[in-house]
Design a protein around this motif. Structure first.
Motif, short mmCIF file in Angstrom:
data_model
loop_
_atom_site.label_atom_id
_atom_site.label_comp_id
_atom_site.label_asym_id
_atom_site.label_seq_id
_atom_site.Cartn_x
_atom_site.Cartn_y
_atom_site.Cartn_z
N ARG A 77 -15.30 61.75 27.56
CA ARG A 77 -15.38 61.53 25.96
C ARG A 77 -16.23 62.75 25.34
N MET A 78 -16.43 62.74 25.92
CA MET A 78 -18.39 63.53 25.59
C MET A 78 -18.46 65.02 26.44
N VAL A 79 -17.67 65.21 27.64
CA VAL A 79 -17.76 66.40 28.14
C VAL A 79 -16.57 67.30 27.16
N PHE A 80 -15.32 66.52 26.58
CA PHE A 80 -14.52 66.73 26.00
C PHE A 80 -14.86 67.55 24.64
N GLN A 81 -15.74 66.51 23.66
CA GLN A 81 -16.51 67.15 22.31
C GLN A 81 -17.43 68.59 23.24
N HIS A 82 -18.24 68.32 24.35
CA HIS A 82 -18.63 69.71 24.79
C HIS A 82 -18.62 70.83 24.33
N SER A 83 -17.67 70.56 24.89
CA SER A 83 -16.42 71.48 25.40
C SER A 83 -16.09 72.72 24.36
N ALA A 84 -15.65 71.64 23.53
CA ALA A 84 -15.11 71.93 22.13
C ALA A 84 -15.27 72.99 21.53
N THR A 85 -16.47 71.56 20.95
CA THR A 85 -17.38 72.41 19.88
C THR A 85 -18.25 73.04 19.84
N GLY A 86 -18.98 72.47 21.45
CA GLY A 86 -21.00 73.17 22.35
C GLY A 86 -21.92 72.74 21.83
N GLU A 87 -21.26 71.15 20.63
CA GLU A 87 -22.01 70.58 20.78
C GLU A 87 -22.56 69.39 21.54
N VAL A 88 -23.82 68.42 21.56
CA VAL A 88 -24.03 67.82 22.08
C VAL A 88 -24.25 66.27 21.87
N GLY A 121 -24.82 62.80 20.88
CA GLY A 121 -26.07 62.02 20.90
C GLY A 121 -25.83 60.60 20.96
N PRO A 122 -26.80 59.17 21.17
CA PRO A 122 -26.16 58.20 20.83
C PRO A 122 -25.60 58.06 19.36
N GLU A 123 -24.96 57.06 19.33
CA GLU A 123 -23.40 56.84 18.68
C GLU A 123 -24.11 55.69 17.96
N GLY A 124 -25.53 54.47 17.54
CA GLY A 124 -25.54 53.59 17.22
C GLY A 124 -24.15 52.69 17.07
N ASN A 125 -23.43 51.62 16.56
CA ASN A 125 -23.30 51.36 17.37
C ASN A 125 -21.66 51.41 16.08
N GLY A 126 -20.94 52.32 15.86
CA GLY A 126 -20.06 53.11 15.41
C GLY A 126 -19.22 54.21 16.00
N HIS A 127 -18.81 54.77 15.72
CA HIS A 127 -17.47 56.00 16.47
C HIS A 127 -17.56 57.19 16.05
N PRO A 128 -17.91 58.24 16.81
CA PRO A 128 -17.82 59.17 16.54
C PRO A 128 -16.95 60.12 15.72
N LEU A 129 -15.77 59.61 16.36
CA LEU A 129 -14.33 60.23 14.95
C LEU A 129 -13.69 59.01 14.56
N LEU A 130 -14.40 57.39 14.08
CA LEU A 130 -13.09 56.65 13.81
C LEU A 130 -14.01 56.27 12.95
N CYS A 131 -13.40 55.09 11.68
CA CYS A 131 -14.69 55.26 10.33
C CYS A 131 -13.73 54.49 9.81
N PRO A 132 -14.11 52.81 9.44
CA PRO A 132 -14.70 52.08 10.46
C PRO A 132 -14.67 51.68 11.59
N PHE A 133 -15.60 51.57 12.62
CA PHE A 133 -15.22 51.85 13.88
C PHE A 133 -15.89 50.74 14.83
N GLY A 134 -16.83 49.89 14.53
CA GLY A 134 -17.88 49.28 15.23
C GLY A 134 -18.64 47.89 15.33
N LEU A 135 -19.90 48.01 14.86
CA LEU A 135 -20.01 46.63 14.69
C LEU A 135 -20.77 46.10 13.15
N PHE A 136 -20.43 45.13 12.83
CA PHE A 136 -20.71 44.94 11.86
C PHE A 136 -21.62 43.65 11.35
#
Length: 406
Positions: free
Chosen positions: A221-232, A234-249
């Motif tokens: 996922r980090m590969v296509f994210q960087h390729s598509a957006t140019g962003e780097v 980073g740590p995502e905490g206990n969530g998800h960069p593309l979905l919400c709510p999604f993770g630890l509660f």
């Protein structure tokens, strides 16, 4: 019933975790895996913890580390630094299907046992190598001579860089040795693919997996994210960069994981939280809207989950939305799922009064079931039988056993 890989003969020259885990996967599915150990045995035999009374390395025994990933294997002791030991290995290679090693690049060549030499003795041989930065045959990494273990693979393969308790915070090492185990899984997959080709063509090949490459493949996922957006990323905490709510509660007595991968699951979660209006409120009704208000949505959901125990949340959410309580080892041992799925398997621990429980195989083939059939071997336990099976004469066996005992 026999395993799906019954009849496949694998010579296992691996050590530590990554290589033995790969050959364990083959052994779990029925392959005959002969672990070739140096005089005195594989050094990881001494790694603990040890059950009380368990036979230690000095007596050919092993601790829990070795027991977990060397089950279903046989042990043959050979000194590959001697002419007799090398000759014996070549005789074994001539009758084997696979050889697996995870030394640094060049070690087997210096022993006179590199792939090009071994394939002259057996053109069908699948030779599999697992190294930190791969084998130069597939592409010469500038780090090819660096030693690598799990934390190095996690760091350079990218998984640490996107893992951490706080978005944008410090990187975090993942608990289990994924820098070893993910490469092991890819290696086992590569071996199976190469064996299928060898069965049809009569020609083996070199199979190469780099630990850092395998970790990067897990982090696709980090590969296509960087390729598509140019962003780097980073740590995502206990969530998800593309979905919400999604993770630890939070829960009243621990934590739970839940996920809303699409709008279909948001409405039932809102209803179960007693806030059905959230399902139609334009600020939260779509995945895009919730992602734009991630912190607010996480606070709403977290405030609700924190008022309930893990058991209460399981009763409310289980079967309704993607959900699971965060389990510790004690929870796993107590939960009926893992016993029903044969994921907790008791094995004999030589010398101990009670068995050792190890993790079973998650791969279930109904026609040819795999699994944990027998404990890990004592050092050299099967030397005589293996050599007999491979056609060694009695005097050859005696000489090799005497050399290995020195």
């Amino acid at each position: 019933m026999k395993g799906a890989l019954d009849g496949l003969v694998v010579l296992d020259l691996t050590r530590m975790l990554a290589g033995p885990y790969a050959t364990m996967m083959l052994a779990d599915q029925g392959a005959r895996v002969v672990k070739i150990e140096p005089p005195g045995g594989d050094g990881t035999r001494r790694n603990g913890p040890h059950l009380e009374g368990a036979l230690r390395m000095e007596g050919g025994g092993f601790g829990a580390y070795f027991a977990s990933i060397n089950r279903n294997k046989e042990s043959l002791t050979l000194d590959l630094k001697t002419a007799a030991g090398k000759a014996a290995l070549l005789k074994l290679v001539a009758q084997a299907d696979v050889l697996v090693e995870n030394y640094r690049a060049g070690v087997m060549e210096r022993l006179g046992l590199g792939y090009e030499t071994l394939r002259e003795h057996n053109p069908r041989l699948v030779y599999a190598a697992l190294r930190g930065f791969g084998d130069p045959r597939s592409g010469a990494s500038p780090y090819a001579h660096w030693p690598a273990y799990d934390p190095v693979a996690q760091a350079m393969g990218g998984i640490m860089g996107i893992t951490g308790p706080q978005p944008g915070g410090a990187p975090t090492k993942i608990g289990p040795g994924v820098g070893d185990i993910a490469p092991a899984m890819f290696l086992a997959y590569g071996i199976a693919a190469a064996c299928w080709q060898a069965q049809r063509s009569g020609q083996g090949q070199f199979v190469d997996v780099a630990m850092v490459d395998a970790v990067l493949a897990v982090c696709e996922r980090m590969v296509f994210q960087h390729s598509a957006t140019g962003e780097v990323p980073g740590p995502e905490g206990n969530g998800h960069p593309l979905l919400c709510p999604f993770g630890l509660f939070p829960a009243r007595d621990g934590h739970v994981s839940l996920g809303v991968p699409n709008d279909r699951f948001w409405a039932p979660l809102a209803r179960l939280m007693g806030q059905p209006e959230l399902a139609t409120d334009p600020r939260y009704a779509s995945s895009e809207a919730r992602l734009a208000r991630r912190a607010e949505v996480d606070r709403i959901v977290g405030a609700w989950t924190a008022r309930h125990s893990k058991a209460e949340l399981a009763a409310l959410l289980g079967g309704e939305i993607p959900f699971g309580p965060v389990f510790g080892a004690d929870d796993i041992f107590a939960d009926p799922h893992f016993r029903a799925r044969a994921m907790l398997v008791e094995t004999e621990q030589p010398g101990a009064a009670r068995p050792l429980t190890v993790a079973g195989t998650p791969v279930h083939l109904h026609g040819t079931p795999g699994g944990v059939r027998r404990r890990a071997p004592l050092a050299g336990e099967h030397t005589q039988q293996v050599l007999q099976d491979f056609g060694f004469a009695a005097d050859e066996i005696a000489a090799l056993q005497a050399a290995a005992a020195r």
